[in-house]
Design an enzyme around this catalytic site. Structure first.
Site, PDB file in Angstrom:
ATOM      1  N   LEU A 184     -59.332  43.634 -50.059  1.00 14.92           N
ATOM      2  CA  LEU A 184     -57.896  43.457 -50.271  1.00 14.92           C
ATOM      3  C   LEU A 184     -57.682  43.229 -51.760  1.00 14.92           C
ATOM      4  O   LEU A 184     -58.447  42.492 -52.392  1.00 14.92           O
ATOM      5  CB  LEU A 184     -57.375  42.252 -49.490  1.00 14.92           C
ATOM      6  CG  LEU A 184     -57.259  42.396 -47.970  1.00 14.92           C
ATOM      7  CD1 LEU A 184     -57.004  41.027 -47.330  1.00 14.92           C
ATOM      8  CD2 LEU A 184     -56.160  43.366 -47.591  1.00 14.92           C
ATOM      9  N   ASP A 185     -56.661  43.860 -52.341  1.00 16.69           N
ATOM     10  CA  ASP A 185     -56.415  43.620 -53.763  1.00 16.69           C
ATOM     11  C   ASP A 185     -55.799  42.240 -53.960  1.00 16.69           C
ATOM     12  O   ASP A 185     -55.479  41.529 -52.999  1.00 16.69           O
ATOM     13  CB  ASP A 185     -55.565  44.735 -54.378  1.00 16.69           C
ATOM     14  CG  ASP A 185     -54.184  44.859 -53.751  1.00 16.69           C
ATOM     15  OD1 ASP A 185     -53.658  43.841 -53.258  1.00 16.69           O
ATOM     16  OD2 ASP A 185     -53.627  45.978 -53.758  1.00 16.69           O
ATOM     17  N   ALA A 186     -55.643  41.867 -55.210  1.00 12.50           N
ATOM     18  CA  ALA A 186     -55.260  40.484 -55.517  1.00 12.50           C
ATOM     19  C   ALA A 186     -53.900  40.117 -54.940  1.00 12.50           C
ATOM     20  O   ALA A 186     -53.682  38.970 -54.524  1.00 12.50           O
ATOM     21  CB  ALA A 186     -55.264  40.275 -57.035  1.00 12.50           C
ATOM     22  N   GLN A 232     -54.250  49.183 -50.380  1.00  7.66           N
ATOM     23  CA  GLN A 232     -52.963  48.502 -50.372  1.00  7.66           C
ATOM     24  C   GLN A 232     -51.960  49.210 -51.290  1.00  7.66           C
ATOM     25  O   GLN A 232     -50.763  49.212 -51.007  1.00  7.66           O
ATOM     26  CB  GLN A 232     -53.129  47.049 -50.803  1.00  7.66           C
ATOM     27  CG  GLN A 232     -53.826  46.184 -49.774  1.00  7.66           C
ATOM     28  CD  GLN A 232     -55.324  46.426 -49.702  1.00  7.66           C
ATOM     29  OE1 GLN A 232     -56.026  46.258 -50.693  1.00  7.66           O
ATOM     30  NE2 GLN A 232     -55.837  46.816 -48.545  1.00  7.66           N
ATOM     31  N   ARG A 264     -48.107  50.513 -50.388  1.00  9.56           N
ATOM     32  CA  ARG A 264     -46.917  50.263 -51.202  1.00  9.56           C
ATOM     33  C   ARG A 264     -46.224  51.577 -51.553  1.00  9.56           C
ATOM     34  O   ARG A 264     -44.992  51.667 -51.571  1.00  9.56           O
ATOM     35  CB  ARG A 264     -47.304  49.496 -52.469  1.00  9.56           C
ATOM     36  CG  ARG A 264     -47.876  48.111 -52.196  1.00  9.56           C
ATOM     37  CD  ARG A 264     -48.127  47.345 -53.485  1.00  9.56           C
ATOM     38  NE  ARG A 264     -48.757  46.073 -53.205  1.00  9.56           N
ATOM     39  CZ  ARG A 264     -50.071  45.840 -53.317  1.00  9.56           C
ATOM     40  NH1 ARG A 264     -50.875  46.809 -53.755  1.00  9.56           N
ATOM     41  NH2 ARG A 264     -50.575  44.666 -53.019  1.00  9.56           N
TER      42      ARG A 264
END
Length: 332
Positions: A97-99, A232, A236
């Site tokens: 998962l990105d930040a 992710q 978006r």
């Protein structure tokens, strides 16, 4: 604790990654907490050995010296001399998962790292809730990105949104069949398609197996997305593209993973639970389900592979490139 504590750490478990925390920092924090727990046990009593010490003879007035056998502790294995017994652990991270994103993040300790590769090869779907905001566009599709456009959205209705989501799901289902290389003329392949068991046999673009609107209150809307091979950022971008299809613009305000394969939010350990005993218990509880689900899904993948004929190569081409370098032990 020692070896017994480490033996109970081989396997998979899920954590909840909060937004704003990098996955590497989460992994390093978990490793630090595990090492702290493993090294916190009371050290065993030091071994004794016999030494001959020089000393005066009792009752002698001539100050004679003699050797006396004395039992003294051996300090070579004392923690203050040797240092902590455990200094690093090998911890792997599954689908990252990105930040900015949050949700279920699966980790593997020790031999559990090979199970992460099995999870990757099983091409399991993941669930997300994606929050969208109508009326503006940014350079990175995120709400806090650089604003590039503002638009009206009064014409957007729930019906129009549902119609676009149905089109997206239909197009991705066709792509799923294409990337699985299945011949739907066969009865076995047709039955798999009806049951929703078709999976790509290799890396593919993001594939959406299900998408629906959970909440619609303009300018906000909440989507539930089931997908595979996603990032992710792609989710978006999906919100941005939905906005364009609605003849307006939209940005993504939040992405949260609610399921990764057979791990859900109910399995995810919160930050206050990232300690040795909680992680050991989570690994032990998940172990039977992990073994059963991986066996079933990998067998399903091999069965699908047989439908392609002997020339097809898919799930067993080697370790996942997305997992290379994802082991801790002091290095990322």
């Amino acid at each position: 604790m020692g070896a017994a504590g480490v033996a109970r750490l081989h396997g998979l478990f899920a954590t909840y990654k909060p937004p704003g925390l990098h996955w590497k920092h989460l992994r390093d924090t978990v490793e630090l907490q595990l090492l702290k727990g493993l090294n916190a046990g009371k050290p065993p009593a030091p071994e004794q050995r016999v030494r001959f010490l020089l000393g005066p003879v009792e009752g002698s007035e001539d100050k004679e010296l003699t050797l006396t056998a004395t039992s003294v502790p051996t300090l070579t294995n004392h923690p203050l001399v040797r240092g902590p017994a455990f200094t690093s652990l090998k911890i792997g991270v599954g689908h990252r998962l990105d930040a900015q994103a949050s949700g279920v993040l699966v980790l593997g300790v020790g031999q559990g790292r090979s199970l992460l590769t099995d999870m990757y090869n099983a091409h399991l779907t993941k669930d997300y809730t994606v929050q969208g905001l109508l009326g503006k566009a940014t350079d990175d599709f995120r709400e806090d990105g650089r604003l590039v456009e503002k638009t009206t959205y009064d014409h957007v209705t729930r019906e129009k949104l549902d119609r676009i989501l149905a089109v997206i799901q239909g197009s991705h289902q066709k792509a799923l069949v294409t990337h699985s290389n299945l011949d739907l003329q066969t009865q076995e392949a047709y039955e798999m398609a009806v049951k929703g068991l078709i999976r790509p046999m290799n890396k593919s673009p993001m594939l959406i197996t299900g998408i629906r609107c959970l909440h619609f209150a303009p300018p906000e809307f909440l989507l539930e997305v089931q997908c595979m091979h996603e990032t992710q950022k792609q989710l978006r971008r999906l919100v941005h593209e939905i906005g364009l299809e609605l003849k307006t613009t939209a940005v993504c305000s939040h992405v949260r993973r609610t399921r990764d394969g057979f791990f859900t939010l109910d399995d995810a350990l919160l930050r206050t639970q990232w300690d040795l005993h909680s992680i050991q218990d989570a690994i032990q509880v998940a172990a039977p389900r992990v073994a059963a689900e991986l066996e079933k899904n990998l067998r399903l993948g091999l069965g699908t592979q047989q439908l392609h004929g002997p020339g097809w190569h898919g799930v067993n081409e080697g370790p996942s490139p997305a997992l290379e370098g994802w082991t801790a032990g002091g290095a990322a």
